[in-house]
Scaffold this motif. Structure first.
Motif, PDB file in Angstrom:
ATOM      1  N   GLU A 114      37.499  42.717  29.630  1.00 56.68           N
ATOM      2  CA  GLU A 114      36.999  43.239  30.901  1.00 56.68           C
ATOM      3  C   GLU A 114      37.933  42.764  32.004  1.00 56.68           C
ATOM      4  O   GLU A 114      38.249  41.574  32.092  1.00 56.68           O
ATOM      5  CB  GLU A 114      35.578  42.742  31.184  1.00 56.68           C
ATOM      6  N   VAL A 115      38.367  43.695  32.838  1.00 52.11           N
ATOM      7  CA  VAL A 115      39.317  43.377  33.900  1.00 52.11           C
ATOM      8  C   VAL A 115      38.716  43.759  35.241  1.00 52.11           C
ATOM      9  O   VAL A 115      38.154  44.844  35.404  1.00 52.11           O
ATOM     10  CB  VAL A 115      40.652  44.129  33.681  1.00 52.11           C
ATOM     11  N   ARG A 116      38.855  42.854  36.179  1.00 48.98           N
ATOM     12  CA  ARG A 116      38.481  43.128  37.571  1.00 48.98           C
ATOM     13  C   ARG A 116      39.763  43.081  38.382  1.00 48.98           C
ATOM     14  O   ARG A 116      40.485  42.078  38.359  1.00 48.98           O
ATOM     15  CB  ARG A 116      37.493  42.088  38.078  1.00 48.98           C
ATOM     16  N   PHE A 158      48.599  46.776  33.150  1.00 52.83           N
ATOM     17  CA  PHE A 158      49.670  46.963  34.131  1.00 52.83           C
ATOM     18  C   PHE A 158      49.722  48.418  34.596  1.00 52.83           C
ATOM     19  O   PHE A 158      49.831  48.705  35.786  1.00 52.83           O
ATOM     20  CB  PHE A 158      51.008  46.540  33.534  1.00 52.83           C
ATOM     21  N   THR A 159      49.650  49.340  33.652  1.00 55.60           N
ATOM     22  CA  THR A 159      49.706  50.762  33.985  1.00 55.60           C
ATOM     23  C   THR A 159      48.579  51.149  34.944  1.00 55.60           C
ATOM     24  O   THR A 159      48.802  51.876  35.912  1.00 55.60           O
ATOM     25  CB  THR A 159      49.621  51.618  32.693  1.00 55.60           C
ATOM     26  N   ASP A 160      47.382  50.633  34.709  1.00 57.04           N
ATOM     27  CA  ASP A 160      46.245  50.979  35.570  1.00 57.04           C
ATOM     28  C   ASP A 160      46.257  50.270  36.924  1.00 57.04           C
ATOM     29  O   ASP A 160      45.616  50.723  37.860  1.00 57.04           O
ATOM     30  CB  ASP A 160      44.936  50.687  34.862  1.00 57.04           C
ATOM     31  N   THR A 161      46.975  49.163  37.020  1.00 59.05           N
ATOM     32  CA  THR A 161      46.977  48.427  38.279  1.00 59.05           C
ATOM     33  C   THR A 161      48.242  48.641  39.107  1.00 59.05           C
ATOM     34  O   THR A 161      48.168  48.743  40.324  1.00 59.05           O
ATOM     35  CB  THR A 161      46.817  46.904  38.023  1.00 59.05           C
ATOM     36  N   PHE A 199      38.828  48.069  40.907  1.00 52.20           N
ATOM     37  CA  PHE A 199      38.033  48.537  39.781  1.00 52.20           C
ATOM     38  C   PHE A 199      37.630  47.386  38.871  1.00 52.20           C
ATOM     39  O   PHE A 199      38.203  46.308  38.914  1.00 52.20           O
ATOM     40  CB  PHE A 199      38.782  49.605  38.964  1.00 52.20           C
ATOM     41  N   GLU A 200      36.610  47.647  38.075  1.00 53.42           N
ATOM     42  CA  GLU A 200      36.226  46.802  36.953  1.00 53.42           C
ATOM     43  C   GLU A 200      36.204  47.726  35.754  1.00 53.42           C
ATOM     44  O   GLU A 200      35.570  48.778  35.795  1.00 53.42           O
ATOM     45  CB  GLU A 200      34.862  46.156  37.178  1.00 53.42           C
ATOM     46  N   LYS A 201      36.920  47.347  34.706  1.00 53.40           N
ATOM     47  CA  LYS A 201      37.101  48.254  33.582  1.00 53.40           C
ATOM     48  C   LYS A 201      37.307  47.455  32.306  1.00 53.40           C
ATOM     49  O   LYS A 201      37.867  46.363  32.340  1.00 53.40           O
ATOM     50  CB  LYS A 201      38.330  49.127  33.871  1.00 53.40           C
ATOM     51  N   GLU A 202      36.880  48.035  31.196  1.00 51.10           N
ATOM     52  CA  GLU A 202      37.129  47.404  29.899  1.00 51.10           C
ATOM     53  C   GLU A 202      38.325  48.074  29.222  1.00 51.10           C
ATOM     54  O   GLU A 202      38.424  49.292  29.193  1.00 51.10           O
ATOM     55  CB  GLU A 202      35.907  47.518  28.992  1.00 51.10           C
ATOM     56  N   PHE A 203      39.203  47.246  28.707  1.00 53.51           N
ATOM     57  CA  PHE A 203      40.356  47.702  27.948  1.00 53.51           C
ATOM     58  C   PHE A 203      40.180  47.197  26.518  1.00 53.51           C
ATOM     59  O   PHE A 203      39.688  46.084  26.308  1.00 53.51           O
ATOM     60  CB  PHE A 203      41.656  47.117  28.513  1.00 53.51           C
TER      61      PHE A 203
END
Length: 153
Positions: A97-99, A146-149, A110-114
């Motif tokens: 889970e990334v915030r 990295f791609t999403d941020t 965002f908060e998202k699970e990878f």
């Protein structure tokens, strides 16, 4: 070439030029399992990747960008059964889970699970393949984060 506030670069990032710093918190272990150094390895790979692929400077806190990650799954599951109802392959999956917080542009928060996985033959044990599979999974997770941020494709 400017598109909105985003700037194209040859590293593939679309970070605004006003972003100068990033705080990457230590990855937290929120589940059982995994090698003892999993969170440390993951944290260092994240930091190294951002330093290598952006001009952002690491800052312990109060940075323009904040990245917090928690490993929420370290799972071994059977995949594809054989005729004798045994697993032909096993799958190691790591879920994180990334915030992400952008202090300069809240719309990008965002908060998202990878998650990512690697399969291995059932003839091998997890302890035999963990040392080679975990780095591959972490590398792909780092790239996806990295791609999403930073690249936001």
């Amino acid at each position: 070439m400017i598109t909105g506030c985003k700037i194209y670069s040859f590293t593939g990032t679309t970070l605004s030029s006003e972003l100068k710093t990033i705080t990457i918190q230590n990855v937290v272990m929120g589940t059982a399992g995994g090698p003892a150094n999993l969170t440390l390895t993951f944290t260092e790979k994240l930091k190294e990747y951002y330093q290598r692929n952006t001009s952002l400077k690491l800052k312990p806190n109060d940075a323009d960008l904040l990245l917090e990650s928690t490993i929420v799954g370290y799972e071994l599951t059977p995949v594809s059964a054989t005729s004798s109802d045994k697993a032909a392959l096993n799958r190691l999956t790591i879920r994180v889970e990334v915030r992400f917080v952008n202090a300069k542009n809240e719309e990008e928060n965002f908060e998202k699970e990878f998650s990512f996985y690697q399969d291995f033959p059932q003839e091998q044990t997890l302890s035999q393949v963990e040392g080679s599979l975990v780095p591959k999974i972490i590398d792909q997770l780092v790239l996806n984060i990295f791609t999403d941020t930073a690249a936001q494709w």
